[in-house]
Design a protein around this motif. Structure first.
Motif, PDB file in Angstrom:
ATOM      1  N   ILE A   1       0.843  -1.201   0.000  1.00 32.71           N
ATOM      2  CA  ILE A   1       0.000   0.000   0.000  1.00 32.71           C
ATOM      3  C   ILE A   1       0.875   1.247   0.000  1.00 32.71           C
ATOM      4  CG2 ILE A   1      -1.714   1.298   1.333  1.00 32.71           C
ATOM      5  CD1 ILE A   1      -2.715  -1.459   2.383  1.00 32.71           C
ATOM      6  N   ALA A   2       1.926   1.233   0.830  1.00 33.24           N
ATOM      7  CA  ALA A   2       2.845   2.373   0.878  1.00 33.24           C
ATOM      8  C   ALA A   2       3.455   2.639  -0.490  1.00 33.24           C
ATOM      9  CB  ALA A   2       3.948   2.115   1.913  1.00 33.24           C
ATOM     10  N   ARG A   3       3.793   1.585  -1.206  1.00 38.96           N
ATOM     11  CA  ARG A   3       4.381   1.743  -2.534  1.00 38.96           C
ATOM     12  C   ARG A   3       3.468   2.551  -3.460  1.00 38.96           C
ATOM     13  NH1 ARG A   3       8.165  -1.173  -5.600  1.00 38.96           N
ATOM     14  NH2 ARG A   3       8.292  -2.847  -4.067  1.00 38.96           N
ATOM     15  N   ARG A   4       2.167   2.386  -3.297  1.00 42.37           N
ATOM     16  CA  ARG A   4       1.219   3.092  -4.166  1.00 42.37           C
ATOM     17  C   ARG A   4       0.944   4.523  -3.703  1.00 42.37           C
ATOM     18  NH1 ARG A   4      -0.748  -2.210  -4.144  1.00 42.37           N
ATOM     19  NH2 ARG A   4      -2.120  -1.900  -2.358  1.00 42.37           N
ATOM     20  N   CYS A   5       1.251   4.815  -2.430  1.00 42.11           N
ATOM     21  CA  CYS A   5       0.869   6.106  -1.868  1.00 42.11           C
ATOM     22  C   CYS A   5       1.923   7.195  -2.031  1.00 42.11           C
ATOM     23  CB  CYS A   5       0.540   5.938  -0.390  1.00 42.11           C
ATOM     24  SG  CYS A   5      -1.001   5.044  -0.073  1.00 42.11           S
TER      25      CYS A   5
ATOM     26  N   THR B   1      15.333  11.670 -12.250  1.00 38.50           N
ATOM     27  CA  THR B   1      15.227  11.391 -13.679  1.00 38.50           C
ATOM     28  C   THR B   1      13.863  11.860 -14.186  1.00 38.50           C
ATOM     29  OG1 THR B   1      14.257   9.203 -13.334  1.00 38.50           O
ATOM     30  CG2 THR B   1      16.680   9.351 -13.392  1.00 38.50           C
ATOM     31  N   LEU B   2      13.732  11.987 -15.488  1.00 35.55           N
ATOM     32  CA  LEU B   2      12.461  12.438 -16.072  1.00 35.55           C
ATOM     33  C   LEU B   2      11.338  11.465 -15.740  1.00 35.55           C
ATOM     34  CD1 LEU B   2      13.644  13.735 -19.570  1.00 35.55           C
ATOM     35  CD2 LEU B   2      13.079  15.058 -17.518  1.00 35.55           C
ATOM     36  N   ARG B   3      11.625  10.176 -15.737  1.00 26.21           N
ATOM     37  CA  ARG B   3      10.598   9.190 -15.396  1.00 26.21           C
ATOM     38  C   ARG B   3      10.133   9.365 -13.953  1.00 26.21           C
ATOM     39  NH1 ARG B   3      12.097   3.183 -17.052  1.00 26.21           N
ATOM     40  NH2 ARG B   3       9.956   2.938 -16.301  1.00 26.21           N
ATOM     41  N   ASN B   4      11.062   9.668 -13.064  1.00 21.44           N
ATOM     42  CA  ASN B   4      10.673   9.879 -11.675  1.00 21.44           C
ATOM     43  C   ASN B   4       9.910  11.183 -11.494  1.00 21.44           C
ATOM     44  OD1 ASN B   4      11.694   7.898  -9.416  1.00 21.44           O
ATOM     45  ND2 ASN B   4      13.221   7.842 -11.062  1.00 21.44           N
ATOM     46  N   LEU B   5      10.252  12.203 -12.240  1.00 21.34           N
ATOM     47  CA  LEU B   5       9.480  13.447 -12.191  1.00 21.34           C
ATOM     48  C   LEU B   5       8.052  13.215 -12.651  1.00 21.34           C
ATOM     49  CD1 LEU B   5      12.112  16.010 -13.519  1.00 21.34           C
ATOM     50  CD2 LEU B   5      11.172  15.885 -11.200  1.00 21.34           C
ATOM     51  N   ALA B   6       7.898  12.418 -13.702  1.00 17.13           N
ATOM     52  CA  ALA B   6       6.561  12.078 -14.173  1.00 17.13           C
ATOM     53  C   ALA B   6       5.799  11.281 -13.115  1.00 17.13           C
ATOM     54  CB  ALA B   6       6.652  11.282 -15.473  1.00 17.13           C
ATOM     55  N   ASP B   7       6.519  10.418 -12.412  1.00 16.96           N
ATOM     56  CA  ASP B   7       5.886   9.624 -11.352  1.00 16.96           C
ATOM     57  C   ASP B   7       5.424  10.510 -10.203  1.00 16.96           C
ATOM     58  OD1 ASP B   7       5.285   6.979 -10.080  1.00 16.96           O
ATOM     59  OD2 ASP B   7       6.790   7.696  -8.647  1.00 16.96           O
ATOM     60  N   VAL B   8       6.182  11.538  -9.874  1.00 16.93           N
ATOM     61  CA  VAL B   8       5.763  12.485  -8.838  1.00 16.93           C
ATOM     62  C   VAL B   8       4.429  13.117  -9.221  1.00 16.93           C
ATOM     63  CG1 VAL B   8       6.297  14.721  -7.782  1.00 16.93           C
ATOM     64  CG2 VAL B   8       8.074  12.972  -7.959  1.00 16.93           C
ATOM     65  N   ALA B   9       4.278  13.454 -10.502  1.00 14.93           N
ATOM     66  CA  ALA B   9       3.034  14.065 -10.972  1.00 14.93           C
ATOM     67  C   ALA B   9       1.839  13.135 -10.801  1.00 14.93           C
ATOM     68  CB  ALA B   9       3.177  14.473 -12.438  1.00 14.93           C
ATOM     69  N   LEU B  10       2.089  11.848 -10.713  1.00 13.57           N
ATOM     70  CA  LEU B  10       1.009  10.869 -10.533  1.00 13.57           C
ATOM     71  C   LEU B  10       0.623  10.696  -9.065  1.00 13.57           C
ATOM     72  CD1 LEU B  10       2.187   8.116 -13.054  1.00 13.57           C
ATOM     73  CD2 LEU B  10       0.406   9.844 -13.379  1.00 13.57           C
ATOM     74  N   HIS B  11       1.271  11.459  -8.189  1.00 18.30           N
ATOM     75  CA  HIS B  11       0.983  11.361  -6.752  1.00 18.30           C
ATOM     76  C   HIS B  11       0.644  12.748  -6.191  1.00 18.30           C
ATOM     77  CE1 HIS B  11       3.253   7.650  -7.500  1.00 18.30           C
ATOM     78  NE2 HIS B  11       2.593   7.161  -6.475  1.00 18.30           N
ATOM     79  N   PRO B  12      -0.450  13.337  -6.650  1.00 19.27           N
ATOM     80  CA  PRO B  12      -0.787  14.703  -6.213  1.00 19.27           C
ATOM     81  C   PRO B  12      -1.095  14.807  -4.722  1.00 19.27           C
ATOM     82  CG  PRO B  12      -2.604  13.714  -7.453  1.00 19.27           C
ATOM     83  CD  PRO B  12      -1.429  12.807  -7.621  1.00 19.27           C
TER      84      PRO B  12
END
Length: 395
Positions: free
Chosen positions: A25-29, A191-202
């Motif tokens: 669950i933490a991984r998704r949050c 990395t750009l992929r990690n920046l995009a991932d941050v955007a998926l966790h508002p």
């Protein structure tokens, strides 16, 4: 269609039945980079896997037809009562999981009636934590190149009323956590992929970053250059403060400077344990830093019996690294530990649900300790011993 086994796939931490499920669950949050910082080990992660394998190699030999209706897991640690044998381990960067994550963890520990250990590299000042959290507060210390940092931490921990000072001795040559490093294209730059991932966790972004800004290393902030005070840049700068010239002489100095309980964290052999006792330590922590430092290192649970036999009557023996189940805690107590530090488990709870999630993680483990005691035919931790264990794969 036949149902298949699978862990809960949502984000409600209350649904977690185990620490492993809470981990998922933490991984998704939280963003991947934040989760990886908590979860990864050094290099090939051999030590990380060995920590779990060591527990799995120990089997139970329970007693039967014993009345365990009055069982409890209370202990006395350093002359004070604790509701269970758990201690929250010192972990850095908790503010990257939740805003003021250290406060949330300390409050969860206080509610559970167990000590909380604040890291030198926390995102909350000692003074603020003492005011806002209460409970039994321990302070972890790194001795760094600039020894005045240690003097500053010691003075402030004393004024804040910390019960114990915990010197970490196994990280002054910093481990290489490759899976963590792969999230960055340069120090402090995702990395750009990690920046995009941050955007998926508002929800994470609005809790941790906005409006508070990137967490800072509050306890050492006066000793950092301005550009390294936030976690974004400081995480790459902090290892530069750690130097390999910390010796037993520094421990002697600490014993002279610190007026209350002194604990050495980083012991894995009898000779070091005996030397810590001779120099006046009140306790030791057997640890391989959760598999995050020396890869291929022995598991603390494997060396616990011989160290307990050598110094268990002179020192409080605490053990950490790899604990995920209450059964692991009971095995450690049966092998001679007086208490167990847990690090990753409450962090999964923090990431998944803040203070309430951390309380849930502690509750999972204490609930398991209670069940294992009953299933072993024991009413308290004081009845445990190696007679209840067998090595499934003796070496």
């Amino acid at each position: 269609m036949a149902l298949q086994r699978k862990l809960y796939t949502g984000t409600d931490f209350r649904r977690a039945l185990s620490i492993e499920e809470l981990r998922s669950i933490a991984r998704r949050c939280v963003p991947h980079f934040a989760f990886e910082y908590v979860d990864c080990g050094a290099e090939d992660e051999v030590t990380l896997r060995r920590n779990r394998a060591a527990f799995e190699s120990i089997g139970w030999v329970p007693n039967t037809l014993v009345d365990t209706s009055a069982r409890h897991q209370r202990i006395t640690l350093f002359g004070r009562p604790s509701s269970s044998p758990l201690v929250i381990a010192p972990t850095a960067m908790n503010g990257m999981l939740r805003h003021r994550g250290d406060v949330a963890l300390a409050r969860a520990a206080a509610t559970a009636g167990i000590p909380f250990t604040l890291s030198t590299f926390s995102n909350v000042q000692i003074e603020a934590l003492a005011t806002k959290a209460g409970g039994r507060l321990w302070m972890q210390l790194y001795i760094m190149k600039d020894r005045s940092i240690a003097r500053n931490i010691i003075r402030r921990a004393d004024l804040a009323g910390c019960e114990a000072l915990v010197l970490t001795s196994d990280a002054n040559v910093f481990g290489r956590r490759e899976w963590d490093q792969r999230n960055y294209r340069a120090p402090g730059k995702l990395t750009l992929r990690n920046l995009a991932d941050v955007a998926l966790h508002p929800r994470w972004f609005l809790n941790v970053i906005v409006p508070h800004g990137v967490p800072r290393f509050e306890n050492v902030i006066d000793f950092l250059p301005a550009e390294a005070r936030s976690a974004r840049v400081g995480v790459g700068y902090l290892p530069k403060l750690l130097v390999p010239d910390v010796t037993w002489d520094d421990l002697k100095w600490l014993r002279e400077e610190w007026p209350r309980k002194l604990i050495l964290k980083g012991v894995l052999n009898v000779a070091d344990a005996q030397r810590a006792a001779d120099l006046g330590c009140d306790g030791i922590v057997l640890t391989n830093h959760g598999g995050r430092q020396l890869d291929g290192c022995v598991s603390p649970i494997d060396v616990l019996p011989e160290i307990a036999a050598a110094v268990g009557d002179r020192l409080a023996i605490v053990v950490d690294s790899g604990f995920r189940r209450g059964a692991d805690v009971v095995k450690a107590i049966a092998l001679g530990a007086h208490a167990v530090m847990i690090g990753a488990a409450p962090l999964y709870g923090l990431a998944a649900g803040g203070e309430e999630g951390a309380r849930h993680a502690i509750g999972i483990i204490t609930g398991e300790v209670d069940r294992v005691l009953g299933q072993l035919g024991c009413t308290s931790l004081q009845e445990l011993g190696p007679h209840l264990l067998v090595r499934a794969n003796p070496s």
